[in-house]
Design an enzyme around this catalytic site. Structure first.
Site, PDB file in Angstrom:
ATOM      1  CG  HIS A 224      17.000  -5.605 -20.359  1.00 25.77           C
ATOM      2  ND1 HIS A 224      17.556  -4.505 -20.966  1.00 25.77           N
ATOM      3  CD2 HIS A 224      16.052  -5.114 -19.527  1.00 25.77           C
ATOM      4  CE1 HIS A 224      16.972  -3.410 -20.519  1.00 25.77           C
ATOM      5  NE2 HIS A 224      16.052  -3.742 -19.648  1.00 25.77           N
TER       6      HIS A 224
ATOM      7  CD  GLU B  68      14.090  -4.813 -22.435  1.00 20.41           C
ATOM      8  OE1 GLU B  68      13.530  -5.433 -21.510  1.00 20.41           O
ATOM      9  OE2 GLU B  68      14.236  -3.576 -22.440  1.00 20.41           O
TER      10      GLU B  68
HETATM   11  O1  TA6 Z   1      13.218  -3.016 -19.940  1.00 17.33           O
HETATM   12  C1  TA6 Z   1      12.868  -1.728 -19.591  1.00 17.33           C
HETATM   13  C2  TA6 Z   1      13.125  -1.506 -18.102  1.00 17.33           C
HETATM   14  O2  TA6 Z   1      12.227  -2.256 -17.324  1.00 17.33           O
HETATM   15  C3  TA6 Z   1      13.028  -0.018 -17.840  1.00 17.33           C
HETATM   16  O3  TA6 Z   1      11.861   0.318 -17.137  1.00 17.33           O
HETATM   17  C4  TA6 Z   1      14.323   0.292 -17.078  1.00 17.33           C
HETATM   18  O4  TA6 Z   1      14.128   0.109 -15.702  1.00 17.33           O
HETATM   19  C5  TA6 Z   1      15.254  -0.748 -17.703  1.00 17.33           C
HETATM   20  O5  TA6 Z   1      14.464  -1.920 -17.754  1.00 17.33           O
HETATM   21  C6  TA6 Z   1      16.601  -0.923 -17.049  1.00 17.33           C
HETATM   22  O6  TA6 Z   1      16.465  -1.421 -15.761  1.00 17.33           O
HETATM   23  P1  TA6 Z   1      17.833  -1.529 -14.868  1.00 17.33           P
HETATM   24  O7  TA6 Z   1      17.387  -2.139 -13.582  1.00 17.33           O
HETATM   25  O8  TA6 Z   1      18.798  -2.382 -15.633  1.00 17.33           O
HETATM   26  O9  TA6 Z   1      18.340  -0.108 -14.754  1.00 17.33           O
END
Ligand code: TA6
Length: 332
Positions: free
Chosen positions: A197, A300
């Site tokens: 991520h 990501e």
């Molecule tokens: O990758 C995008 C995502 O799924 C968004 O929807 C947002 O939730 C982000 O990840 C961050 O998630 P987190 O649980 O690290 O705040």
């Protein structure tokens, strides 16, 4: 890299492969002094506590600097010499066990996104626990390799009833290379969605674009998961949260103000998540610095949606990404 394809495609047979027993310690060592004694390399690698009992592996070599948190096996920083940081890290990030650091490259595994069971953490559980540092090494090209590892235990069984081994190999040079290897050491088939991520540092999101996904279909999670086809560059002027499917080749984060591109070469990942929370969503995250959405962008490297991983007992899979910088020629 040996492995299996998602269900329904040609399955590559895979004999059981476990990491050497020595790499599967029962207890995780989070003692920075002891880890430094075991794994430091001259002036290149050192291990220290960024907060109480929160070891960070810091790498400084001829090509770049980087830092990796033992917690979550999370790369936090990568900066080639003479360049601006490649990864974004929130100034309000929280460094404590059980909470993924806001920024760098969290490892989302064994599920991506929100779990149907609200009692289970979003993006899986391995980003919320300490990993084991298993090796550090100097590479012939002047780069540095750091390998981290985690496996199932009774805490993980309470969240996901399977046994597994997970290894992240990080190579730090002019390029940052990550390879995540997962082994299904349980006796049943498992289905996994996962993502590296990555939070990238950009000078101004309004002058940043993403190339390499033209004409790729994506799922727009902000429009009831509608399927839409991308036309041209991705631009940013509001919250954006998309899952691109059947991606190919190379993606580029184009930072016009810095006249640079962050080049992303994926290995065995056919899905990419692009996310910027914009103003309101980032304001709701206490660990997201004020106005941080202007300076970051997530692209990501994923295995999500139809690109999920299905592993029979004993099978393994590896995917990853190489990140490097290029000069972005100003558009005329
Ligand atoms: O990758 C995008 C995502 O799924 C968004 O929807 C947002 O939730 C982000 O990840 C961050 O998630 P987190 O649980 O690290 O705040």
């Amino acid at each position: 890299m040996l492995g299996v394809q998602a269900l329904g495609r040609q399955r590559e047979c895979q004999t059981e492969r476990r990491f050497p027993k020595a790499l599967t310690p029962s207890m995780v060592n989070t003692d920075a002094t002891d880890l430094d004694r075991q794994f430091a390399i001259d002036s290149t690698v050192r291990v220290f506590d960024a907060a109480a009992s929160y070891p960070i592996i810091e790498v400084t070599n001829a090509h770049s600097t980087a830092s990796i948190a033992l917690h979550g096996g999370q790369v936090l920083a990568f900066q080639p010499r003479g360049q601006d940081p490649v990864l974004w890290l929130s100034k309000d990030a929280i460094y404590r066990e059980g909470k993924s650091v806001r920024g760098g490259i969290p490892v989302c595994w064994p599920w991506f996104g929100v779990h149907p069971d609200p009692a289970l953490p979003a993006h899986g559980f391995v980003r919320n626990r300490f990993w084991q540092l298993t090796s550090t090494a100097q590479l012939d090209d002047g780069g540095t390799e750091v390998v981290l590892f985690t496996e199932d235990d009774e805490q993980s069984h309470a969240l996901w009833p399977y046994s597994f081994q997970l290894q992240l190999r990080v190579r730090i040079g002019t390029t940052l290379s990550l390879a995540l290897t997962m082994i299904n050491t349980s006796t049943e088939r498992v289905q996994i969605t996962t993502a590296l991520h990555s939070y990238f540092d950009v000078a101004d999101i309004g002058k940043t674009t993403v190339a390499g996904l033209d004409s790729v279909e994506y799922i727009d999670t902000l429009q009831n998961h509608r399927r839409i086809r991308q036309h041209g560059l991705i631009r940013f002027d509001a919250e954006l949260d998309r899952i691109y499917q059947q991606t190919q080749g190379i993606e580029r984060v184009q930072d016009a103000l810095r006249q640079r591109t962050i080049r992303l070469q994926k290995q065995r990942s056919e899905s990419t998540v692009v996310w910027n929370p914009w103003i309101d969503k980032s304001a709701r995250m206490t660990d997201f610095e004020k106005e941080g959405h202007r300076r970051m962008l997530c692209v990501e490297t994923a295995k999500v949606g139809a690109d999920l991983i299905s592993l029979e007992a004993g099978e393994s899979y590896t995917f990853g990404v190489d990140m490097s910088l290029e000069t972005l020629c100003p558009t005329v």
